[in-house]
Design a protein around this motif. Structure first.
Motif, PDB file in Angstrom:
ATOM      1  N   LEU A 156       0.680  -1.115  -0.110  1.00 13.12           N
ATOM      2  CA  LEU A 156      -0.114  -0.020  -0.440  1.00 13.12           C
ATOM      3  C   LEU A 156       0.589   1.414  -0.444  1.00 13.12           C
ATOM      4  O   LEU A 156       0.351   2.118  -0.819  1.00 13.12           O
ATOM      5  N   VAL A 157       1.875   1.524   0.220  1.00 14.54           N
ATOM      6  CA  VAL A 157       2.755   2.541   0.947  1.00 14.54           C
ATOM      7  C   VAL A 157       2.995   2.648  -0.367  1.00 14.54           C
ATOM      8  O   VAL A 157       3.474   3.353  -1.197  1.00 14.54           O
ATOM      9  N   ALA A 158       4.171   1.201  -1.063  1.00 12.34           N
ATOM     10  CA  ALA A 158       4.657   1.596  -2.762  1.00 12.34           C
ATOM     11  C   ALA A 158       3.803   1.954  -3.227  1.00 12.34           C
ATOM     12  O   ALA A 158       4.044   2.806  -4.192  1.00 12.34           O
ATOM     13  N   LEU A 159       2.278   1.149  -3.515  1.00 11.28           N
ATOM     14  CA  LEU A 159       1.561   1.902  -4.478  1.00 11.28           C
ATOM     15  C   LEU A 159       0.767   3.117  -4.215  1.00 11.28           C
ATOM     16  O   LEU A 159       0.436   3.889  -5.575  1.00 11.28           O
ATOM     17  N   PRO A 171      -2.425   2.755   4.799  1.00 11.77           N
ATOM     18  CA  PRO A 171      -2.161   1.232   5.895  1.00 11.77           C
ATOM     19  C   PRO A 171      -2.786   1.442   7.216  1.00 11.77           C
ATOM     20  O   PRO A 171      -3.731   0.211   8.024  1.00 11.77           O
ATOM     21  N   VAL A 172      -3.318   2.564   7.613  1.00  9.87           N
ATOM     22  CA  VAL A 172      -4.235   2.592   9.020  1.00  9.87           C
ATOM     23  C   VAL A 172      -4.847   3.133   8.906  1.00  9.87           C
ATOM     24  O   VAL A 172      -6.149   1.901   9.682  1.00  9.87           O
ATOM     25  N   LEU A 173      -5.495   3.413   7.591  1.00 11.56           N
ATOM     26  CA  LEU A 173      -7.135   3.386   7.588  1.00 11.56           C
ATOM     27  C   LEU A 173      -7.291   2.144   6.954  1.00 11.56           C
ATOM     28  O   LEU A 173      -8.504   2.020   6.995  1.00 11.56           O
ATOM     29  N   ALA A 174      -6.037   1.295   6.438  1.00 13.58           N
ATOM     30  CA  ALA A 174      -6.809  -0.445   5.859  1.00 13.58           C
ATOM     31  C   ALA A 174      -7.280  -1.204   7.316  1.00 13.58           C
ATOM     32  O   ALA A 174      -8.159  -1.865   7.248  1.00 13.58           O
ATOM     33  N   GLY A 175      -6.443  -1.270   7.526  1.00 20.46           N
ATOM     34  CA  GLY A 175      -6.196  -1.898   9.635  1.00 20.46           C
ATOM     35  C   GLY A 175      -7.930  -1.162   9.469  1.00 20.46           C
ATOM     36  O   GLY A 175      -8.346  -1.730  10.395  1.00 20.46           O
ATOM     37  N   LEU A 176      -8.120   0.473  10.560  1.00 15.39           N
ATOM     38  CA  LEU A 176      -9.039   1.167  10.399  1.00 15.39           C
ATOM     39  C   LEU A 176     -10.386  -0.088   9.938  1.00 15.39           C
ATOM     40  O   LEU A 176     -11.521  -1.002  10.158  1.00 15.39           O
ATOM     41  N   ALA A 177     -10.363  -0.637   8.514  1.00 13.70           N
ATOM     42  CA  ALA A 177     -11.919  -1.087   7.870  1.00 13.70           C
ATOM     43  C   ALA A 177     -11.332  -2.556   7.779  1.00 13.70           C
ATOM     44  O   ALA A 177     -13.056  -3.050   8.344  1.00 13.70           O
ATOM     45  N   VAL A 178     -10.374  -3.008   8.623  1.00 13.46           N
ATOM     46  CA  VAL A 178     -10.437  -4.455   8.532  1.00 13.46           C
ATOM     47  C   VAL A 178     -10.750  -4.859  10.444  1.00 13.46           C
ATOM     48  O   VAL A 178     -11.519  -5.303  10.676  1.00 13.46           O
ATOM     49  N   ALA A 258      12.456   7.215   4.232  1.00 14.10           N
ATOM     50  CA  ALA A 258      10.935   6.683   4.495  1.00 14.10           C
ATOM     51  C   ALA A 258      10.062   5.648   4.018  1.00 14.10           C
ATOM     52  O   ALA A 258       9.936   5.142   4.376  1.00 14.10           O
ATOM     53  N   ASP A 259      10.025   6.811   2.941  1.00 13.76           N
ATOM     54  CA  ASP A 259       8.796   5.357   2.050  1.00 13.76           C
ATOM     55  C   ASP A 259       9.449   4.944   1.340  1.00 13.76           C
ATOM     56  O   ASP A 259       9.107   3.249   1.729  1.00 13.76           O
ATOM     57  N   THR A 260      10.646   4.278   1.253  1.00 15.53           N
ATOM     58  CA  THR A 260      11.192   2.724   0.237  1.00 15.53           C
ATOM     59  C   THR A 260      11.544   2.750   1.775  1.00 15.53           C
ATOM     60  O   THR A 260      11.189   1.028   1.547  1.00 15.53           O
ATOM     61  N   ALA A 261      12.198   2.667   2.726  1.00 16.19           N
ATOM     62  CA  ALA A 261      11.980   1.758   4.141  1.00 16.19           C
ATOM     63  C   ALA A 261      10.920   1.492   4.341  1.00 16.19           C
ATOM     64  O   ALA A 261      11.262  -0.758   4.548  1.00 16.19           O
ATOM     65  N   LEU A 265       9.990  -2.975   4.884  1.00 15.66           N
ATOM     66  CA  LEU A 265       9.756  -3.497   5.685  1.00 15.66           C
ATOM     67  C   LEU A 265       8.239  -4.597   5.454  1.00 15.66           C
ATOM     68  O   LEU A 265       8.317  -5.599   6.554  1.00 15.66           O
ATOM     69  N   GLY A 266       7.469  -3.896   5.223  1.00 15.84           N
ATOM     70  CA  GLY A 266       6.165  -5.003   4.199  1.00 15.84           C
ATOM     71  C   GLY A 266       6.313  -6.122   3.926  1.00 15.84           C
ATOM     72  O   GLY A 266       6.184  -6.825   4.957  1.00 15.84           O
TER      73      GLY A 266
END
Length: 422
Positions: A156-159, A171-178, A258-261, A265-266
């Motif tokens: 999600l971060v990469a896309l 990813p936080v918004l995705a986690g909220l939905a889950v 940071a975005d690459t890291a 990390l995913g």
């Protein structure tokens, strides 16, 4: 509902419980850093979570027993929704501290009720049900859910699929939905039949908590082996900050973005949880060959060595290879530790001691978060990781206390008083 149906519901709910955690693990430190906090401020905010879990773990267990597992899990889900919602918009130290505080309340409420519900439901349907197999499968589902969530988080971060939204917040918004789905699933699937128990039962449960805590500390005073094993958790909780909190920052230093890291990390986080499962599967071979105490001591030293690798190796490949090895050791160490702990406790004292063992990691983790992040700000992330590695390895001699039985004592009085097998 038969035992098989209870197990299936348990595994499904367990997976939904851990999937949001997997989604935010790769960005939980990087997001506040990206929004202007220093690493020391992130550490200070994170202390709230450990302290709150420490204070609430035993009382919330009593709450679940008094009013039922379902309402406590529903309350936990609501609190987690609030924490995810606040994390999505937080931009200051007080707000991030509130996020971690809510996470602490959630973890305390969520710790144990689902497992307890499964055991009760399975045994009610079939007194001969293989609950150990169900609990083991639940652990496997949790690992897969965390791995899948971490992998999805990096994707999600990469896309960057939401224009105008910080990629680290997606990813936080995705986690909220889950979590919304998980809350609905708990309401629909977690059914329990309990006798009516009102405010009086709740008050009685709360009154028992101080006595439970006193009894747990009494056990430690009476067994040097048990004291040594619980003390391991203090070193372990402090040292885990190196690979749970500092590793993303160290990787950001190496790749300089940071975005690459976060994107790296995913998949790395996903592979780490699978590596942890592999370590747990392989460790019985070592335990049978050299014994559990020596295995535990060796694993503590090896984990310290992997953290040294994360601190000193150059390039993302080296750092991530050390990270994966660290999780192999981490997964292997936990069953060894728990096996040794179980052998020191009998009957009704088992849950109390296990809870106390778990609680010890919370203040140690909070202290590690405060000390190591401040040290990283004052010196370097690598220096802080080396200190954490030393603390992890320093716990090794404590396992060797379990090599010899405790000296003889008045057996009848001692065992009747504390229920120890030592």
């Amino acid at each position: 509902m038969n035992a098989t149906g209870a197990r299936r519901r348990y595994m499904f709910l367990h997976g939904l419980r851990w999937l949001p955690t997997g989604l935010i693990i790769p960005i939980l430190v990087l997001l506040p850093l990206d929004r202007g906090l220093t690493l020391a401020q992130v550490g200070a905010a994170g202390v709230a979570q450990g302290l709150i879990v420490l204070m609430l773990e035993l009382p919330t267990g009593g709450l679940a027993d008094a009013i039922g597992r379902r309402p406590v899990l529903l309350a936990a889900g609501v609190v987690n929704l609030a924490s995810f919602g606040l994390l999505a918009v937080a931009g200051s130290l007080p707000l991030f501290a509130a996020v971690f505080a809510l996470q602490g309340i959630y973890r305390a409420l969520d710790s144990g009720p689902l497992d307890a519900w499964y055991v009760d439901a399975a045994l009610a349907a079939d007194p001969e049900a293989d609950i150990e197999s169900g609990l083991s499968r639940g652990g496997a589902v949790a690992g897969v859910a965390i791995a899948g969530g971490a992998l999805a988080s990096g994707g999600l971060v990469a896309l960057d699929p939401l224009p105008g939204v910080n990629p680290l917040a997606v990813p936080v918004l995705a986690g909220l939905a889950v979590q919304v789905v998980a809350l609905v699933a708990v309401a629909a699937l977690l059914t329990e039949v309990r006798p009516a128990r009102g405010a009086r039962a709740l008050a009685a449960s709360v009154r028992e908590v101080p006595g439970t805590i006193r009894a747990a500390f009494g056990l430690l005073r009476r067994s040097r082996i048990l004291t040594a094993l619980v003390a391991v958790e203090l070193f372990w909780g402090f040292g885990m900050i190196t690979f749970e909190t500092l590793l993303p920052v160290r990787l950001t230093e190496v790749v300089d973005d940071a975005d690459t890291a976060a994107a790296l990390l995913g998949p790395a986080g996903s592979a780490a949880w699978l590596a942890s499962a592999a370590g747990a599967a392989l460790v019985p071979l070592a335990s049978r060959r050299i014994g559990a105490p020596w295995t535990g001591a060796t694993l503590r030293v090896l984990q310290g060595a992997t953290v040294v690798g994360m601190a000193l190796l150059a390039g993302p490949a080296g750092v991530l290879a050390a990270y994966l090895l660290c999780y192999v050791v981490h997964g292997a160490a936990n069953p060894v530790h728990m096996g040794l702990l179980h052998r020191q406790v009998d009957g009704p004292y088992r849950t109390t001691v296990l809870s106390l063992n778990s609680m010890m990691a919370q203040p140690a983790g909070a202290l590690g978060l405060l000390v190591l992040t401040a040290l990283a700000d004052a010196t370097s992330v690598s220096t802080a990781m080396l200190v954490g590695a030393g603390v992890l390895a320093a716990a090794a001699p404590l396992y060797l206390v379990a090599r010899r039985p405790a000296p003889p004592r008045p057996a009848a009085r001692e065992k009747d008083a504390v229920g120890l097998s030592t």
